[in-house]
Motif scaffolding. Structure first.
Motif, mmCIF file in Angstrom:
data_model
loop_
_atom_site.group_PDB
_atom_site.id
_atom_site.type_symbol
_atom_site.label_atom_id
_atom_site.label_comp_id
_atom_site.label_asym_id
_atom_site.label_seq_id
_atom_site.Cartn_x
_atom_site.Cartn_y
_atom_site.Cartn_z
ATOM 1 N N GLY A 1 0.814 -1.213 0.000
ATOM 2 C CA GLY A 1 0.000 0.000 0.000
ATOM 3 C C GLY A 1 0.844 1.258 0.000
ATOM 4 N N LEU A 2 1.913 1.256 0.789
ATOM 5 C CA LEU A 2 2.794 2.421 0.830
ATOM 6 C C LEU A 2 3.505 2.644 -0.503
ATOM 7 C CD1 LEU A 2 4.334 2.042 4.390
ATOM 8 C CD2 LEU A 2 2.734 3.779 3.612
ATOM 9 N N VAL A 3 3.931 1.570 -1.136
ATOM 10 C CA VAL A 3 4.583 1.693 -2.443
ATOM 11 C C VAL A 3 3.608 2.256 -3.470
ATOM 12 C CG1 VAL A 3 5.555 0.368 -4.375
ATOM 13 C CG2 VAL A 3 6.329 -0.064 -2.046
ATOM 14 N N LEU A 4 2.373 1.761 -3.480
ATOM 15 C CA LEU A 4 1.375 2.270 -4.430
ATOM 16 C C LEU A 4 1.047 3.732 -4.151
ATOM 17 C CD1 LEU A 4 -1.015 -0.809 -4.661
ATOM 18 C CD2 LEU A 4 0.648 -0.018 -6.355
ATOM 19 N N ALA A 5 0.944 4.111 -2.876
ATOM 20 C CA ALA A 5 0.655 5.505 -2.522
ATOM 21 C C ALA A 5 1.798 6.419 -2.968
ATOM 22 C CB ALA A 5 0.426 5.632 -1.020
ATOM 23 N N MET A 6 3.032 6.002 -2.742
ATOM 24 C CA MET A 6 4.174 6.825 -3.154
ATOM 25 C C MET A 6 4.251 6.938 -4.676
ATOM 26 S SD MET A 6 5.487 8.142 -0.552
ATOM 27 C CE MET A 6 6.913 8.844 -1.306
ATOM 28 N N ALA A 7 3.925 5.868 -5.379
ATOM 29 C CA ALA A 7 3.924 5.915 -6.842
ATOM 30 C C ALA A 7 2.852 6.879 -7.334
ATOM 31 C CB ALA A 7 3.694 4.517 -7.417
ATOM 32 N N ALA A 8 1.681 6.882 -6.697
ATOM 33 C CA ALA A 8 0.609 7.801 -7.084
ATOM 34 C C ALA A 8 1.000 9.250 -6.794
ATOM 35 C CB ALA A 8 -0.681 7.435 -6.351
ATOM 36 N N LEU A 9 1.601 9.490 -5.628
ATOM 37 C CA LEU A 9 2.044 10.845 -5.300
ATOM 38 C C LEU A 9 3.116 11.338 -6.261
ATOM 39 C CD1 LEU A 9 2.196 10.710 -1.398
ATOM 40 C CD2 LEU A 9 0.676 12.118 -2.804
ATOM 41 N N THR A 10 4.039 10.468 -6.611
ATOM 42 C CA THR A 10 5.091 10.837 -7.557
ATOM 43 C C THR A 10 4.503 11.147 -8.926
ATOM 44 O OG1 THR A 10 6.654 9.443 -6.357
ATOM 45 C CG2 THR A 10 7.262 10.072 -8.593
ATOM 46 N N ALA A 11 3.566 10.330 -9.375
ATOM 47 C CA ALA A 11 2.919 10.568 -10.665
ATOM 48 C C ALA A 11 2.169 11.887 -10.660
ATOM 49 C CB ALA A 11 1.974 9.415 -11.001
ATOM 50 N N ALA A 12 1.451 12.189 -9.578
ATOM 51 C CA ALA A 12 0.722 13.449 -9.475
ATOM 52 C C ALA A 12 1.681 14.629 -9.477
ATOM 53 C CB ALA A 12 -0.135 13.454 -8.214
ATOM 54 N N PHE B 1 4.747 14.848 -10.801
ATOM 55 C CA PHE B 1 5.314 15.078 -12.130
ATOM 56 C C PHE B 1 4.262 15.546 -13.123
ATOM 57 C CE2 PHE B 1 8.874 12.476 -10.508
ATOM 58 C CZ PHE B 1 9.887 13.394 -10.755
ATOM 59 N N PHE B 2 3.021 15.124 -12.975
ATOM 60 C CA PHE B 2 1.958 15.632 -13.837
ATOM 61 C C PHE B 2 1.782 17.130 -13.634
ATOM 62 C CE2 PHE B 2 -2.506 16.794 -14.455
ATOM 63 C CZ PHE B 2 -2.646 16.472 -15.802
ATOM 64 N N ILE B 3 1.746 17.561 -12.377
ATOM 65 C CA ILE B 3 1.573 18.984 -12.074
ATOM 66 C C ILE B 3 2.765 19.794 -12.583
ATOM 67 C CG2 ILE B 3 1.457 20.658 -10.173
ATOM 68 C CD1 ILE B 3 -0.198 18.488 -8.650
ATOM 69 N N VAL B 4 3.974 19.312 -12.344
ATOM 70 C CA VAL B 4 5.167 20.011 -12.823
ATOM 71 C C VAL B 4 5.154 20.093 -14.344
ATOM 72 C CG1 VAL B 4 7.687 19.866 -13.001
ATOM 73 C CG2 VAL B 4 6.569 19.491 -10.806
ATOM 74 N N ASP B 5 4.779 19.023 -15.012
ATOM 75 C CA ASP B 5 4.712 19.008 -16.470
ATOM 76 C C ASP B 5 3.697 20.032 -16.979
ATOM 77 O OD1 ASP B 5 5.331 17.862 -19.107
ATOM 78 O OD2 ASP B 5 3.254 17.138 -19.013
ATOM 79 N N GLN B 6 2.543 20.107 -16.323
ATOM 80 C CA GLN B 6 1.533 21.084 -16.727
ATOM 81 C C GLN B 6 2.039 22.519 -16.539
ATOM 82 O OE1 GLN B 6 -1.452 20.325 -18.287
ATOM 83 N NE2 GLN B 6 -0.464 18.325 -18.310
ATOM 84 N N LEU B 7 2.699 22.778 -15.419
ATOM 85 C CA LEU B 7 3.229 24.121 -15.164
ATOM 86 C C LEU B 7 4.302 24.503 -16.173
ATOM 87 C CD1 LEU B 7 3.447 24.063 -11.267
ATOM 88 C CD2 LEU B 7 1.784 25.286 -12.685
#
Length: 64
Positions: free
Chosen positions: A32-43, A45-51
């Motif tokens: 669960g922690l690995v999946l949560a960290m992967a989701a946070l990392t994806a979010a 980088f998505f936000i940084v990419d949009q900016l």
């Protein structure tokens, strides 16, 4: 120095018995922690990419 296959398998089995295996609960928590960290990392980088995309479009006047 040759080692017989039977000795090798016996050594592997002995070593596997010494391993401390995680419990089911520990495995689920870690997964669960690995999946949560992967989701946070994806979010992130998505936000940084949009900016960066917004900055580049405004800098070059592209995309309206």
């Amino acid at each position: 120095m040759a080692v017989s296959p039977m000795k090798f398998l016996a050594d592997v089995r002995a070593e596997a018995q010494r391993v401390t295996w995680p419990t089911r609960r520990e495995t689920l928590i870690t997964t669960g922690l690995v999946l949560a960290m992967a989701a946070l990392t994806a979010a992130f980088f998505f936000i940084v990419d949009q900016l960066i995309g917004i900055a580049v479009r405004s800098l070059f006047g592209l995309g309206g």
